[in-house]
Design a protein around this motif. Structure first.
Motif, PDB file in Angstrom:
ATOM      1  N   ARG A   1       1.046  -1.342  -0.105  1.00  0.00           N
ATOM      2  CA  ARG A   1      -0.093  -0.051  -0.076  1.00  0.00           C
ATOM      3  C   ARG A   1       0.820   1.242   0.070  1.00  0.00           C
ATOM      4  NH1 ARG A   1      -5.215  -0.836  -1.269  1.00  0.00           N
ATOM      5  NH2 ARG A   1      -5.842   0.823   0.331  1.00  0.00           N
ATOM      6  N   TYR A   2       0.359   2.375  -0.361  1.00  0.00           N
ATOM      7  CA  TYR A   2       1.165   3.535  -0.439  1.00  0.00           C
ATOM      8  C   TYR A   2       0.018   4.741   0.091  1.00  0.00           C
ATOM      9  CZ  TYR A   2      -1.743   6.005  -4.189  1.00  0.00           C
ATOM     10  OH  TYR A   2      -2.562   6.726  -4.757  1.00  0.00           O
ATOM     11  N   ALA A   3       0.584   5.676   0.741  1.00  0.00           N
ATOM     12  CA  ALA A   3      -0.085   6.692   1.527  1.00  0.00           C
ATOM     13  C   ALA A   3       0.529   8.124   1.017  1.00  0.00           C
ATOM     14  CB  ALA A   3      -0.297   6.901   2.787  1.00  0.00           C
ATOM     15  N   THR A   4      -0.117   9.210   0.424  1.00  0.00           N
ATOM     16  CA  THR A   4       0.543  10.390   0.333  1.00  0.00           C
ATOM     17  C   THR A   4      -0.237  11.368   0.976  1.00  0.00           C
ATOM     18  OG1 THR A   4       1.026   9.774  -2.288  1.00  0.00           O
ATOM     19  CG2 THR A   4       0.730  12.210  -1.689  1.00  0.00           C
ATOM     20  N   GLY A   5       0.454  12.354   1.701  1.00  0.00           N
ATOM     21  CA  GLY A   5      -0.133  13.248   2.375  1.00  0.00           C
ATOM     22  C   GLY A   5       0.659  14.564   2.528  1.00  0.00           C
ATOM     23  N   VAL A   6       0.496  15.495   3.164  1.00  0.00           N
ATOM     24  CA  VAL A   6       1.197  16.745   3.685  1.00  0.00           C
ATOM     25  C   VAL A   6       1.543  16.737   5.159  1.00  0.00           C
ATOM     26  CG1 VAL A   6       1.333  19.209   3.806  1.00  0.00           C
ATOM     27  CG2 VAL A   6       0.690  18.031   1.751  1.00  0.00           C
ATOM     28  N   LEU A   7       2.603  16.651   5.636  1.00  0.00           N
ATOM     29  CA  LEU A   7       3.124  16.888   6.888  1.00  0.00           C
ATOM     30  C   LEU A   7       3.591  18.281   7.396  1.00  0.00           C
ATOM     31  CD1 LEU A   7       5.230  13.701   7.489  1.00  0.00           C
ATOM     32  CD2 LEU A   7       2.886  13.826   7.963  1.00  0.00           C
TER      33      LEU A   7
ATOM     34  N   ILE B   1       3.226  17.055  14.823  1.00  0.00           N
ATOM     35  CA  ILE B   1       3.141  16.942  13.527  1.00  0.00           C
ATOM     36  C   ILE B   1       1.506  16.767  13.149  1.00  0.00           C
ATOM     37  CG2 ILE B   1       3.526  15.487  11.492  1.00  0.00           C
ATOM     38  CD1 ILE B   1       6.038  14.454  12.667  1.00  0.00           C
ATOM     39  N   LYS B   2       1.463  17.660  12.225  1.00  0.00           N
ATOM     40  CA  LYS B   2      -0.129  17.657  11.619  1.00  0.00           C
ATOM     41  C   LYS B   2      -0.134  16.747  10.213  1.00  0.00           C
ATOM     42  CE  LYS B   2      -1.513  22.024  13.416  1.00  0.00           C
ATOM     43  NZ  LYS B   2      -1.889  23.636  13.204  1.00  0.00           N
ATOM     44  N   LEU B   3      -1.155  16.050  10.170  1.00  0.00           N
ATOM     45  CA  LEU B   3      -1.159  15.125   8.801  1.00  0.00           C
ATOM     46  C   LEU B   3      -2.359  15.378   7.855  1.00  0.00           C
ATOM     47  CD1 LEU B   3      -0.497  12.904   6.772  1.00  0.00           C
ATOM     48  CD2 LEU B   3      -1.440  11.474   8.344  1.00  0.00           C
TER      49      LEU B   3
ATOM     50  N   THR C   1       5.432  22.680   0.149  1.00  0.00           N
ATOM     51  CA  THR C   1       3.821  23.291  -0.071  1.00  0.00           C
ATOM     52  C   THR C   1       3.348  24.096   1.026  1.00  0.00           C
ATOM     53  OG1 THR C   1       1.599  22.796  -0.783  1.00  0.00           O
ATOM     54  CG2 THR C   1       2.914  21.364   0.544  1.00  0.00           C
ATOM     55  N   ASP C   2       2.757  25.207   0.485  1.00  0.00           N
ATOM     56  CA  ASP C   2       1.935  25.893   1.471  1.00  0.00           C
ATOM     57  C   ASP C   2       0.252  25.713   1.365  1.00  0.00           C
ATOM     58  OD1 ASP C   2       4.370  27.516   2.550  1.00  0.00           O
ATOM     59  OD2 ASP C   2       4.273  28.424   0.372  1.00  0.00           O
ATOM     60  N   GLU C   3       0.012  24.691   0.908  1.00  0.00           N
ATOM     61  CA  GLU C   3      -1.434  24.386   0.369  1.00  0.00           C
ATOM     62  C   GLU C   3      -2.489  24.613   1.873  1.00  0.00           C
ATOM     63  OE1 GLU C   3      -2.354  21.461  -2.106  1.00  0.00           O
ATOM     64  OE2 GLU C   3      -0.443  22.145  -3.639  1.00  0.00           O
ATOM     65  N   TYR C   4      -1.821  23.991   2.920  1.00  0.00           N
ATOM     66  CA  TYR C   4      -2.582  23.887   4.014  1.00  0.00           C
ATOM     67  C   TYR C   4      -2.170  25.080   4.956  1.00  0.00           C
ATOM     68  CZ  TYR C   4      -3.717  19.613   2.071  1.00  0.00           C
ATOM     69  OH  TYR C   4      -4.325  18.407   1.371  1.00  0.00           O
ATOM     70  N   ASN C   5      -1.975  26.326   4.620  1.00  0.00           N
ATOM     71  CA  ASN C   5      -1.669  27.432   5.370  1.00  0.00           C
ATOM     72  C   ASN C   5      -0.344  27.610   5.892  1.00  0.00           C
ATOM     73  OD1 ASN C   5      -4.513  28.346   4.992  1.00  0.00           O
ATOM     74  ND2 ASN C   5      -5.227  27.104   6.604  1.00  0.00           N
ATOM     75  N   ASP C   6       0.108  26.508   6.576  1.00  0.00           N
ATOM     76  CA  ASP C   6       1.482  26.509   7.052  1.00  0.00           C
ATOM     77  C   ASP C   6       2.475  25.747   6.024  1.00  0.00           C
ATOM     78  OD1 ASP C   6       0.883  27.766   9.397  1.00  0.00           O
ATOM     79  OD2 ASP C   6       0.274  25.958  10.358  1.00  0.00           O
ATOM     80  N   ARG C   7       3.564  26.114   5.986  1.00  0.00           N
ATOM     81  CA  ARG C   7       4.679  25.409   5.275  1.00  0.00           C
ATOM     82  C   ARG C   7       4.856  23.906   5.716  1.00  0.00           C
ATOM     83  NH1 ARG C   7       6.785  26.269   0.385  1.00  0.00           N
ATOM     84  NH2 ARG C   7       9.190  26.006   0.236  1.00  0.00           N
ATOM     85  N   GLY C   8       4.655  23.224   4.663  1.00  0.00           N
ATOM     86  CA  GLY C   8       4.745  21.553   4.974  1.00  0.00           C
ATOM     87  C   GLY C   8       5.422  20.696   3.753  1.00  0.00           C
ATOM     88  N   VAL C   9       5.605  19.515   3.950  1.00  0.00           N
ATOM     89  CA  VAL C   9       6.117  18.829   2.738  1.00  0.00           C
ATOM     90  C   VAL C   9       5.207  17.701   2.397  1.00  0.00           C
ATOM     91  CG1 VAL C   9       8.459  18.988   3.693  1.00  0.00           C
ATOM     92  CG2 VAL C   9       7.360  17.278   4.595  1.00  0.00           C
ATOM     93  N   ARG C  10       4.922  17.463   1.077  1.00  0.00           N
ATOM     94  CA  ARG C  10       4.136  16.534   0.547  1.00  0.00           C
ATOM     95  C   ARG C  10       5.011  15.302   0.166  1.00  0.00           C
ATOM     96  NH1 ARG C  10       1.507  19.289  -2.708  1.00  0.00           N
ATOM     97  NH2 ARG C  10      -0.544  19.173  -1.726  1.00  0.00           N
ATOM     98  N   LEU C  11       4.735  14.167   0.655  1.00  0.00           N
ATOM     99  CA  LEU C  11       5.524  12.960   0.446  1.00  0.00           C
ATOM    100  C   LEU C  11       4.614  11.839   0.405  1.00  0.00           C
ATOM    101  CD1 LEU C  11       5.442  11.247   3.702  1.00  0.00           C
ATOM    102  CD2 LEU C  11       7.165  13.051   4.018  1.00  0.00           C
ATOM    103  N   THR C  12       5.123  10.547  -0.237  1.00  0.00           N
ATOM    104  CA  THR C  12       4.658   9.259  -0.329  1.00  0.00           C
ATOM    105  C   THR C  12       5.513   8.493   0.316  1.00  0.00           C
ATOM    106  OG1 THR C  12       3.648   9.878  -2.524  1.00  0.00           O
ATOM    107  CG2 THR C  12       3.856   7.683  -2.003  1.00  0.00           C
ATOM    108  N   VAL C  13       4.723   7.595   1.196  1.00  0.00           N
ATOM    109  CA  VAL C  13       5.430   6.324   1.809  1.00  0.00           C
ATOM    110  C   VAL C  13       4.690   4.892   1.313  1.00  0.00           C
ATOM    111  CG1 VAL C  13       6.195   7.734   3.838  1.00  0.00           C
ATOM    112  CG2 VAL C  13       3.958   6.318   3.613  1.00  0.00           C
ATOM    113  N   VAL C  14       5.500   3.747   1.343  1.00  0.00           N
ATOM    114  CA  VAL C  14       5.103   2.557   0.829  1.00  0.00           C
ATOM    115  C   VAL C  14       5.055   1.601   1.826  1.00  0.00           C
ATOM    116  CG1 VAL C  14       5.466   0.737  -0.912  1.00  0.00           C
ATOM    117  CG2 VAL C  14       5.244   3.367  -1.578  1.00  0.00           C
ATOM    118  N   GLY C  15       4.380   0.643   2.274  1.00  0.00           N
ATOM    119  CA  GLY C  15       4.640  -0.264   3.173  1.00  0.00           C
ATOM    120  C   GLY C  15       3.401  -1.212   3.394  1.00  0.00           C
ATOM    121  N   THR C  16       3.231  -2.088   4.354  1.00  0.00           N
ATOM    122  CA  THR C  16       2.018  -3.054   4.572  1.00  0.00           C
ATOM    123  C   THR C  16       0.741  -2.152   4.867  1.00  0.00           C
ATOM    124  OG1 THR C  16       2.462  -3.188   6.805  1.00  0.00           O
ATOM    125  CG2 THR C  16       3.747  -4.715   5.238  1.00  0.00           C
ATOM    126  N   GLU C  17      -0.358  -2.714   4.647  1.00  0.00           N
ATOM    127  CA  GLU C  17      -1.566  -2.088   4.863  1.00  0.00           C
ATOM    128  C   GLU C  17      -1.732  -1.684   6.180  1.00  0.00           C
ATOM    129  OE1 GLU C  17      -6.389  -2.572   3.975  1.00  0.00           O
ATOM    130  OE2 GLU C  17      -4.964  -4.114   3.479  1.00  0.00           O
TER     131      GLU C  17
END
Length: 219
Positions: A2-8, A139-141, A109-125
């Motif tokens: 599985r993968y997940a993409t989000g902004v931290l 950390i906000k996700l 990115t600044d898309e969520y008001n504060d400066r953050g990082v968009r990343l993708t991680v891969v692993g088990t479900e």
């Protein structure tokens, strides 16, 4: 798998050793980190910047945490060795705790008001599910996508920076790449509200990098 993409977003907002200096110097922007490794207490990364490369070299040279660096002015890429970064150390500790693989690039990115990082991680479900509930309060996700991981190539978001993509999309929509050309780079600059010289440089970088990378990776 599985993968997940989000902004931290970290509470202290210190994402990179140059973040404070760059915020005070609008001539330079960090767009993405294409690769990053942690070696002991030191980080080694290949990141992509836009703006004044001479100013970037000055900032890197003046930053105490930066051990060594090299900037390629034509592409905006910088190889940087730097010492402990609290945010990146915390990120790598989380990845190790859940046996997750970080899939570059990391985008700023600044898309969520504060400066953050968009990343993708891969692993088990189970790991992907658990990490979304176990992040420390510092950390906000902001989750964006979760699914079955399938490697892909040639995506526009992987080949261009966010600013280059905006210029490229505006150029395509306005007819810059039609024959005959329907707009000038000055007119595109007015659309994206940037200086003509900046847009001209970004168009040159797009044309110099986009097709060769696509051919190299996908054909």
């Amino acid at each position: 798998m599985r993968y997940a993409t989000g902004v931290l977003v970290w509470d202290d907002r210190h994402l990179h050793p140059l973040e404070t200096a760059i915020e005070a110097s609008p001539a330079v922007t960090i767009d993405k980190t294409r690769q990053i490794n942690k070696i002991g207490e030191q980080f080694v990364e290949l990141s992509e910047f836009s703006g004044d490369m001479t100013r970037l070299e000055q900032l890197l040279g003046a930053e105490d945490s930066v051990h060594d660096f090299e900037v390629t002015r034509k592409t905006g890429l910088a190889y940087i060795e730097y010492y402990q970064s609290p945010s990146m150390s915390e990120l790598f500790a989380i990845l190790a705790a859940y046996s997750l693989v970080l899939v570059p690039p990391i985008k700023y990115t600044d898309e969520y008001n504060d400066r953050g990082v968009r990343l993708t991680v891969v692993g088990t479900e189970s790991a992907i599910t658990q990490i979304t509930t176990d992040l420390p309060p510092s950390i906000k996700l902001y989750p964006e996508r979760v699914g079955e991981y399938v490697p892909e190539c040639g995506h526009l978001e992987d080949l261009l920076t966010e600013r280059q993509r905006e210029v490229f999309e505006a150029a395509v929509e306005a007819g810059y790449y039609k024959v005959p050309r329907e707009v000038t780079h000055e007119e595109i600059a007015a659309i994206v509200e940037r200086a003509p010289a900046t847009v001209s440089e970004q168009l040159q970088r797009i044309e110099a990098n986009l097709l060769p990378r696509y051919l190299e990776e996908c054909i």
